[in-house]
Design an enzyme around this catalytic site. Structure first.
Site, PDB file in Angstrom:
ATOM      1  N   GLU A   1       0.887  -1.178   0.000  1.00 33.03           N
ATOM      2  CA  GLU A   1       0.000   0.000   0.000  1.00 33.03           C
ATOM      3  C   GLU A   1       0.926   1.229   0.000  1.00 33.03           C
ATOM      4  O   GLU A   1       1.038   1.910  -1.003  1.00 33.03           O
ATOM      5  CB  GLU A   1      -0.900  -0.017   1.246  1.00 33.03           C
ATOM      6  CG  GLU A   1      -1.837   1.188   1.349  1.00 33.03           C
ATOM      7  CD  GLU A   1      -2.617   1.230   2.674  1.00 33.03           C
ATOM      8  OE1 GLU A   1      -2.228   0.549   3.637  1.00 33.03           O
ATOM      9  OE2 GLU A   1      -3.627   1.985   2.739  1.00 33.03           O
TER      10      GLU A   1
ATOM     11  N   ASP B   1     -12.259  -0.602   2.078  1.00 29.98           N
ATOM     12  CA  ASP B   1     -11.247  -0.342   3.111  1.00 29.98           C
ATOM     13  C   ASP B   1     -11.879   0.283   4.365  1.00 29.98           C
ATOM     14  O   ASP B   1     -12.235  -0.448   5.292  1.00 29.98           O
ATOM     15  CB  ASP B   1     -10.117   0.530   2.550  1.00 29.98           C
ATOM     16  CG  ASP B   1      -8.783   0.346   3.266  1.00 29.98           C
ATOM     17  OD1 ASP B   1      -8.689  -0.524   4.138  1.00 29.98           O
ATOM     18  OD2 ASP B   1      -7.819   1.082   2.933  1.00 29.98           O
TER      19      ASP B   1
HETATM   20  N1  ADE Z   1      -6.268  -0.044   9.036  1.00 34.50           N
HETATM   21  C1  ADE Z   1      -7.440   0.435   8.568  1.00 34.50           C
HETATM   22  N2  ADE Z   1      -7.288   0.810   7.304  1.00 34.50           N
HETATM   23  C2  ADE Z   1      -6.017   0.562   6.941  1.00 34.50           C
HETATM   24  C3  ADE Z   1      -5.265   0.733   5.755  1.00 34.50           C
HETATM   25  N3  ADE Z   1      -5.779   1.247   4.640  1.00 34.50           N
HETATM   26  N4  ADE Z   1      -3.959   0.368   5.771  1.00 34.50           N
HETATM   27  C4  ADE Z   1      -3.419  -0.126   6.864  1.00 34.50           C
HETATM   28  N5  ADE Z   1      -4.083  -0.307   7.997  1.00 34.50           N
HETATM   29  C5  ADE Z   1      -5.362   0.028   8.039  1.00 34.50           C
HETATM   30 ZN    ZN Z   2      -7.156  -1.946   4.809  1.00 32.10          ZN
END
Ligand code: ADE
Ligand code: ZN
Length: 334
Positions: free
Chosen positions: A197, A275
């Site tokens: 990410e 998400d």
């Molecule tokens: N916890 C909640 N959303 C998240 C994300 N997008 N990346 C990492 N941890 C998270």
């Molecule tokens: Zn996440």
């Protein structure tokens, strides 16, 4: 063919239940639990939803959790999500939760799991949504804390299908959690992990090779490593992509720059997910609409993403076929 993202049957595979905590509900729960928030009202809280990166979001996400205190809170939070998910065409949801974020505030594991479970038991009857729970470890906490949390989860093994890894990615590689993931797999849990990410492609390799994940959550930075792209295309390990999240957390500048279309063209098995929808401006069908518009995805592309959501899920083969047939019905001429 025109596809309506809201009626397209889909599974949601990357949804943090704490990320569905809407501002009005945060204030409602805070009031009844006598919790003082750092913001005077909903408008002031929403004003703070201007994120510069993952950490700036996580700070607010964990602060809002102060309002979650009781089993009833977790049940109502989950019911509210299921209601919205139904309106977004969700048929099956694999839901993340973050027990360590609640344990460190003095709640018991049982308060959290019992509240979630009470809601999930109503899900298929009231909302037509089948569900599964995935317990995430916070990667910015030590592995020993994850190990203790796993022990607390063992009596609830029947309610939790897998374990995941989330929170601040940079500086917290999957390798830090190899032992706890080994133990989780030995106890029968499936594994997934957020990787790629904000973190580099190396973290995706580690999630695959060390944590032996069945899916990679996000994985968008995999595109920077041609060997990894080749590997993901060959193995068809699914990536649970969250487009609105990536824009709001500045992983990409604009939806038009999002790599989803290139990932699909490279033959990767991508799914679209929300998400933390209460924070990122949309639930799962809104994410489908955003990529349809921002990346000019076709009706066939959207159908492929919906198919992938079921084939990438942890449901049985018969159920998968049932949902794939339902998607084919959407495409059939009337
Ligand atoms: N916890 C909640 N959303 C998240 C994300 N997008 N990346 C990492 N941890 C998270
Ligand atoms: Zn996440």
């Amino acid at each position: 063919m025109t596809i309506d993202p809201r009626t397209l049957p889909k599974a949601e595979l990357h949804i943090h239940i704490e990320g569905t905590f809407e501002p009005a509900q945060i204030f409602q729960f805070a009031q009844r639990n006598n919790v003082k928030l750092a913001y005077p009202n909903v408008a002031a809280l929403e004003e703070a939803y201007k994120f510069t990166d993952l950490q700036s979001f996580l700070n607010l996400y964990y602060a809002a959790m102060a309002a979650l205190r009781t089993e009833r809170d977790f049940e109502e939070l989950t019911i509210a999500y299921l209601q919205r998910a139904k309106a977004q065409g969700v048929r099956h949801a694999e839901i993340f939760f973050d027990p360590q974020a609640h344990l460190e505030r003095g709640l018991s594991f049982d308060t959290v799991i019992n509240g979630l479970w009470a809601a999930l038991q109503r899900s298929s009857g009231e909302f037509g949504i089948t569900t599964a729970l995935i317990m995430c470890f916070l990667r910015d906490q030590p592995e020993s804390s994850a190990m203790q949390t796993l022990e607390l989860a063992l009596p609830h093994r029947d309610k939790i299908i897998g374990v995941g890894l989330d929170s601040a990615e940079l500086g917290n590689p999957p390798s830090k959690f190899q032992a706890v993931f080994d133990r989780a797999r030995a106890a029968g849990f499936l594994t997934v992990a957020h990787a790629g990410e904000e973190g580099p492609p190396e973290y995706v390799w580690q999630a695959l090779e060390l944590l032996k994940v069945s899916r990679v959550d996000h994985g968008v930075r995999s595109m920077e490593d041609p060997l990894l792209v080749k590997h993901l295309a060959q193995t068809q390990i699914p990536l649970t992509v969250c487009p609105l999240s990536n824009v709001r957390l500045r992983v990409v500048d604009r939806m038009a720059d999002h790599p989803l279309k290139r990932m699909m063209e490279a033959g990767l098995c991508c799914t679209v997910n929300s998400d933390d929808p209460a924070y990122f401006g949309g639930y799962v069908a809104d994410n489908f609409s955003a990529v349809q518009q921002g990346l000019q995805l076709t009706g066939d592309d959207l159908m492929q993403l919906a198919r992938n959501s079921f084939t990438s899920s942890f449901i049985d083969d018969l159920s998968k076929q049932h949902y794939l047939d339902e998607i084919d019905g959407v495409a059939a001429p009337t």
